[in-house]
Design an enzyme around this catalytic site. Structure first.
Site, PDB file in Angstrom:
ATOM      1  N   ASP A  41      22.396  -7.220 -37.969  1.00 15.33           N
ATOM      2  CA  ASP A  41      21.997  -6.572 -39.194  1.00 15.33           C
ATOM      3  C   ASP A  41      22.474  -5.084 -38.940  1.00 15.33           C
ATOM      4  O   ASP A  41      22.899  -4.503 -37.940  1.00 15.33           O
ATOM      5  CB  ASP A  41      20.391  -6.574 -38.985  1.00 15.33           C
ATOM      6  CG  ASP A  41      19.820  -5.981 -40.392  1.00 15.33           C
ATOM      7  OD1 ASP A  41      20.740  -5.918 -41.344  1.00 15.33           O
ATOM      8  OD2 ASP A  41      18.756  -5.619 -40.473  1.00 15.33           O
ATOM      9  N   HIS A  58      30.946  -5.548 -42.530  1.00 13.45           N
ATOM     10  CA  HIS A  58      30.689  -7.065 -42.155  1.00 13.45           C
ATOM     11  C   HIS A  58      32.093  -7.281 -41.377  1.00 13.45           C
ATOM     12  O   HIS A  58      31.966  -7.910 -40.270  1.00 13.45           O
ATOM     13  CB  HIS A  58      30.821  -7.923 -43.367  1.00 13.45           C
ATOM     14  CG  HIS A  58      29.468  -7.866 -44.256  1.00 13.45           C
ATOM     15  ND1 HIS A  58      28.278  -7.610 -43.758  1.00 13.45           N
ATOM     16  CD2 HIS A  58      29.261  -7.678 -45.678  1.00 13.45           C
ATOM     17  CE1 HIS A  58      27.349  -7.454 -44.680  1.00 13.45           C
ATOM     18  NE2 HIS A  58      28.112  -7.469 -45.949  1.00 13.45           N
ATOM     19  N   LEU A 152      30.099 -21.943 -23.424  1.00 10.71           N
ATOM     20  CA  LEU A 152      29.300 -21.147 -24.012  1.00 10.71           C
ATOM     21  C   LEU A 152      29.159 -22.135 -25.458  1.00 10.71           C
ATOM     22  O   LEU A 152      30.266 -22.473 -26.100  1.00 10.71           O
ATOM     23  CB  LEU A 152      29.838 -19.898 -24.635  1.00 10.71           C
ATOM     24  CG  LEU A 152      29.013 -18.926 -25.473  1.00 10.71           C
ATOM     25  CD1 LEU A 152      27.656 -18.634 -25.189  1.00 10.71           C
ATOM     26  CD2 LEU A 152      29.703 -17.916 -26.151  1.00 10.71           C
ATOM     27  N   VAL A 216      11.670 -11.154 -38.167  1.00 10.74           N
ATOM     28  CA  VAL A 216      12.601 -12.197 -37.625  1.00 10.74           C
ATOM     29  C   VAL A 216      13.289 -12.764 -38.911  1.00 10.74           C
ATOM     30  O   VAL A 216      14.180 -13.449 -38.675  1.00 10.74           O
ATOM     31  CB  VAL A 216      11.520 -13.254 -36.774  1.00 10.74           C
ATOM     32  CG1 VAL A 216      11.283 -12.609 -35.450  1.00 10.74           C
ATOM     33  CG2 VAL A 216      10.571 -13.781 -37.469  1.00 10.74           C
TER      34      VAL A 216
HETATM   35  C1  FPP Z   1      23.425  -8.032 -42.473  1.00  6.19           C
HETATM   36  O1  FPP Z   1      23.606  -6.771 -42.536  1.00  6.19           O
HETATM   37  C2  FPP Z   1      24.516  -9.075 -42.029  1.00  6.19           C
HETATM   38  C3  FPP Z   1      24.933 -10.035 -42.903  1.00  6.19           C
HETATM   39  C4  FPP Z   1      24.131 -10.400 -44.151  1.00  6.19           C
HETATM   40  C5  FPP Z   1      25.958 -10.734 -42.522  1.00  6.19           C
HETATM   41  C6  FPP Z   1      26.347 -10.758 -41.036  1.00  6.19           C
HETATM   42  C7  FPP Z   1      27.684 -11.075 -41.013  1.00  6.19           C
HETATM   43  C8  FPP Z   1      28.573 -10.775 -40.204  1.00  6.19           C
HETATM   44  C9  FPP Z   1      28.560  -9.863 -39.135  1.00  6.19           C
HETATM   45  C10 FPP Z   1      30.079 -11.428 -40.276  1.00  6.19           C
HETATM   46  C11 FPP Z   1      30.025 -12.811 -40.737  1.00  6.19           C
HETATM   47  C12 FPP Z   1      30.119 -13.722 -39.547  1.00  6.19           C
HETATM   48  C13 FPP Z   1      30.990 -14.576 -39.541  1.00  6.19           C
HETATM   49  C14 FPP Z   1      30.727 -15.479 -38.301  1.00  6.19           C
HETATM   50  C15 FPP Z   1      32.071 -14.792 -40.551  1.00  6.19           C
HETATM   51  P1  FPP Z   1      23.234  -6.050 -43.996  1.00  6.19           P
HETATM   52  O2  FPP Z   1      24.464  -6.292 -44.738  1.00  6.19           O
HETATM   53  O3  FPP Z   1      21.961  -6.449 -44.286  1.00  6.19           O
HETATM   54  O4  FPP Z   1      22.971  -4.675 -43.572  1.00  6.19           O
HETATM   55  P2  FPP Z   1      22.253  -3.507 -44.145  1.00  6.19           P
HETATM   56  O5  FPP Z   1      20.819  -4.107 -44.017  1.00  6.19           O
HETATM   57  O6  FPP Z   1      22.649  -2.404 -43.505  1.00  6.19           O
HETATM   58  O7  FPP Z   1      22.423  -3.570 -45.519  1.00  6.19           O
END
Ligand code: FPP
Length: 264
Positions: A41, A58, A152, A216
């Site tokens: 996150d 991302h 892993l 969570v």
């Molecule tokens: C949450 O941050 C993150 C996500 C919804 C996507 C997580 C994905 C990645 C790290 C990359 C994708 C992974 C793969 C394996 C391709 P947020 O966007 O909610 O952040 P914020 O809460 O600060 O807005």
């Protein structure tokens, strides 16, 4: 008298060194978690802080995932579960959803060789039937071509929702009851666990939640029953090797009682 509760709440990492070597010296290899879960996150906030589009966050988050996978391999932590896309993330603007889906396809194509070399076996957990065909194909290829990995296990949660997972498990169990393969009285916790995406795996010992949110978010609800929660304000793209090692040291300082009494 110092209040140990307060220490646990505020003392996640404040008093820990910020140096990799010093942290490694504090870690007891025999007491490492067998299964670590991470909620990736803070990508959006990381990007906003820099005046960048959310997609850049991302993209940077992928680098952190690579770092954490590498470190788990180095330390000998056998299972990592990472939340990449939730069943609720479809509510985001279509451009962001598309970006994340494409990112997964690119990730799969680009990382497959390195994952194989590092002995990483990938399993994609989540509801597959709603995934775009290219994402499904990339997931299947990742799983197939990393199937020999023994160092892993990387569970990538894509279109994952824990309530949905539990509903699917209940339906599968109900079908077995209807077919006469199972008596309702025979259903116990092991039966439920055996019908989850994580069947056969130990529950996470440690859940790491970056970006400061104290929830969570529908991740592994059944499996997290006795998991130690570690929340850090650091945004996922900034989450470094040192941050991960600090989480491990903090985890090892916790006393796990699983509902019992203090062992001494
Ligand atoms: C949450 O941050 C993150 C996500 C919804 C996507 C997580 C994905 C990645 C790290 C990359 C994708 C992974 C793969 C394996 C391709 P947020 O966007 O909610 O952040 P914020 O809460 O600060 O807005």
């Amino acid at each position: 008298m110092p209040n140990p509760v307060k220490r646990q709440l505020v003392g996640n990492s404040e008093e820990l060194p910020r140096n990799e070597k010093e942290l490694l010296a504090l870690i007891r290899p025999e007491a490492l978690p067998r299964h670590v879960a991470v909620i990736m996150d803070g990508n959006g906030r990381w990007a906003a802080q820099r005046g960048l589009p959310r997609s850049a966050g991302h993209q940077a988050g992928i680098e952190t995932l690579r770092r954490v996978v590498e470190l788990c391999g180095e330390l000998g932590i056998p299972i990592l579960s990472a939340y990449a896309f939730s069943t609720e993330n479809w509510r985001r603007p279509p451009e962001e959803v598309n970006f994340l889906m494409n990112l997964f396809v690119e990730y799969a194509a680009r990382e497959i060789e390195e994952l194989r070399e590092k002995g990483v076996r990938v399993k994609v957990i989540g509801c597959r039937s709603e995934l775009p065909p290219a994402v499904l194909a990339a997931a299947e290829r990742l799983e197939r071509e990393t199937a020999q990995g023994e160092r892993l296990l990387l569970n990538l949660a894509v279109n994952y929702g824990a309530r949905r997972e539990i509903v699917d498990a209940v339906r599968a169990i109900a079908r077995k009851v209807r077919a006469g393969e199972l008596e309702p009285e025979e259903i116990d916790e092991d039966t439920v666990a055996a019908h989850l995406y994580t069947a056969g795996l130990p529950d996470p010992d440690l859940l790491i939640r970056p970006a400061g949110e104290m929830r969570v978010s529908n991740f592994l609800l059944w499996q997290l029953a006795y998991t130690e929660l570690y929340v850090t304000p650091v945004f996922w793209p900034d989450f470094s090797r040192v941050d991960f090692l600090q989480a491990l040291v903090a985890y090892q300082r916790r006393e796990r009682r699983f509902g019992g009494l203090k062992m001494s």
